[in-house]
Design a protein around this motif. Structure first.
Motif, PDB file in Angstrom:
ATOM      1  N   GLU A 357       0.812  -1.212   0.000  1.00 27.38           N
ATOM      2  CA  GLU A 357       0.000   0.000   0.000  1.00 27.38           C
ATOM      3  C   GLU A 357       0.852   1.270   0.000  1.00 27.38           C
ATOM      4  OE1 GLU A 357      -2.974   2.436  -0.424  1.00 27.38           O
ATOM      5  OE2 GLU A 357      -3.425   0.300  -0.233  1.00 27.38           O
ATOM      6  N   HIS A 358       1.888   1.297   0.800  1.00 24.25           N
ATOM      7  CA  HIS A 358       2.708   2.505   0.918  1.00 24.25           C
ATOM      8  C   HIS A 358       3.600   2.736  -0.305  1.00 24.25           C
ATOM      9  CE1 HIS A 358       5.567  -0.571   2.305  1.00 24.25           C
ATOM     10  NE2 HIS A 358       6.530   0.274   1.928  1.00 24.25           N
ATOM     11  N   GLU A 359       3.687   1.753  -1.203  1.00 26.55           N
ATOM     12  CA  GLU A 359       4.533   1.876  -2.390  1.00 26.55           C
ATOM     13  C   GLU A 359       3.760   2.291  -3.643  1.00 26.55           C
ATOM     14  OE1 GLU A 359       7.977  -1.472  -1.857  1.00 26.55           O
ATOM     15  OE2 GLU A 359       5.955  -2.217  -2.259  1.00 26.55           O
TER      16      GLU A 359
END
Length: 493
Positions: A357-359
């Motif tokens: 998700e954070h990428e």
């Protein structure tokens, strides 16, 4: 007017030109070359001002790949000017409420020149009702037509499309209200080089190009970010007037000369976008432990069979281009003992897994419009460069899904079908062809065939528990059986 000085053996010749788009001609045995009147890149604060001279009937090149790297602010400005009757050259038709789809919804586009239009239902309705003209063009050919236009090459020969409606003509460009064809594509000229047939394709140029980049310096040089380069880069070079919207304008010298992707000579106007939605078409993420297929329903098992068998096609050091769906999923099963460099036609070499998700990055997608990551050693490039890698024979493996395949390796997988069939492997495809004699191996959930363009199919692997007769019953053509016929292999997980 621009004056050109020609020097030859001390003789000075001067020629005035009236053309601002470049070109060449000859008169009285003397060659003259016209040049652009473009001197300095102009910077705008209002996107409407930057596009207000796009007139009705203009040809407009619109950059992007799906929704990645589209010129959001310039499209919005064109909506406000209400220019109509446009010919829009764009890799895709966007979606109904975003991107090029907004120009379709406002009925400002008369003709679309595209390679993929599957995400826009409004496009389909307008085309089938006769309100929209459409030139469907193979994606690599479209990229090269634009590249050629920017390089001053009027036409080129390519193997792509030979033996299909692209070459033969007759593909619908415009329908009448009653469903009959009002305008059909024309046949292409064919020539033979080194024993192979090639189709003549004419270059594409535009009155305007609307391009999305990442940064521009104040002299007009431009750089792109990640896979948002795609069709934007060649389109910069192929229009009489190129308008670039960027996220940031920096001082001259802020990026090194060797890092410039598009030199200022191609850039006529620049506008800094007010805001960017950067909508993601297919937000695809992974979680810890993802990447393995979990068996369950029979349909899942069928899909799993194909994926695990396809994964055995990968070899160490191979450069591989994977189509969306099952081919891409096969990459999850590449052996950890080998290295395979995954190539993507929207301009990526070195694809990695789906992001956490954070990428997630809107400027980094694969050909299926999914969010992805890249591995160390990866590179980004434009769509025309990407297809040059394929066309030039630098990619070792291409793995695609198909609607139909003929016994001699003809492929049908990208044009709208005319009529269907119960079989996918046939003597002759009933769907319009994508490529002629281009398939070397067919992998199904029941069997694996090798393909010879002259001899036809040879059954080389069979799913456990099935017989040759079982395969013959579900195959729409005859085939030979290898004397070394074996049980269908699967990658171990």
């Amino acid at each position: 007017m621009a004056a050109i000085k020609l020097l030859s053996c001390g003789l000075r010749l001067y020629a005035s030109t009236r053309s601002s788009s470049g070109g060449a001609w000859s008169k009285g045995g003397v060659s003259y070359f016209s040049v652009s009147t473009h001197r300095h890149t102009k910077f705008y604060t209002d996107p409407v001002e930057a596009v207000k001279d796009i007139s009705d009937g203009a040809t407009v090149l619109i950059g992007g790949f799906g929704l990645c790297g589209i010129p959001e602010n310039l499209i919005g400005a064109l909506l406000k000017t209400r220019a109509k009757g446009l010919t829009a050259v764009s890799n895709s038709a966007g979606v109904e409420d975003f991107g090029v789809g907004l120009l379709l919804r406002s009925k400002q586009i008369k003709r679309m020149v595209s390679s993929y239009v599957g995400e826009n239902a409004d496009f389909e309705r307008q085309f089938l009702s006769g309100d929209l003209e459409v030139e469907l063009t193979p994606q690599g050919t479209l990229a090269e037509k634009i590249r050629a236009g920017g390089a001053g090459v009027p036409a080129f020969y390519t193997r792509t499309g030979y033996g299909t409606l692209v070459q033969e003509g007759g593909a619908p460009i415009k329908y009448n209200k009653d469903g009959s064809i009002a305008i059909a594509s024309k046949p292409r000229e064919v020539r033979k080089f080194n024993g192979q047939h090639f189709v003549l394709e004419e270059a594409i140029t535009g009155d305007f190009a609307l391009v999305k980049a990442w940064k521009a310096d104040r002299s007009g040089n431009v750089i792109f970010r990640k896979s948002a380069r795609n069709f934007n880069q060649p389109m910069c070079k192929a229009a009489e007037t190129t308008v670039v919207e960027v996220e940031e304008i920096v001082d001259v010298g802020s990026f090194a000369p060797e890092d410039v992707h598009i030199p200022k000579i191609y850039v006529h106007r620049i506008i800094k976008g007010e805001k960017y939605e950067k909508r993601i078409e297919r937000r695809t993420i992974r979680k810890e432990g993802d990447g393995k297929i979990k068996s369950g329903k029979p349909a899942s098992n069928v899909r799993e069979r194909i994926i695990k068998r396809a994964a055995l096609e990968f070899e160490d050091g191979m450069y591989a281009n994977l189509g969306i769906g099952i081919p891409l999923l096969a990459s999850n099963f590449i052996s950890p003992n080998i290295t395979v460099h995954l190539h993507c036609e929207n301009g990526v070499l070195g694809l990695g897994p789906y992001p956490f998700e954070h990428e997630v990055d809107a400027d980094l997608i694969n050909a299926g419009k999914e969010t992805v990551t890249v591995l160390p050693g990866a590179s980004f490039f434009s769509s025309d460069e990407s297809f040059a890698m394929i066309r030039g024979g630098h990619v070792n493996l291409t793995m695609l899904g198909a609607m139909q395949v003929s016994k001699y390796g003809d492929l049908a997988n990208w044009m709208i079908p005319r009529k269907g069939s119960a079989h996918k492997i046939m003597d002759k495809c009933t769907f319009p062809l994508t490529g002629k004699q281009c398939v070397n191996r067919i992998i199904t959930e029941k069997a694996v065939f090798d393909v010879d363009s002259k001899k036809g199919l040879t059954l080389i692997e069979l799913w456990e528990g099935l017989t040759v007769d079982d395969i013959q019953k579900c195959t729409g053509c005859d085939f030979a059986v290898s004397p070394k016929l074996m049980t269908m292999q699967q990658v171990t997980t």
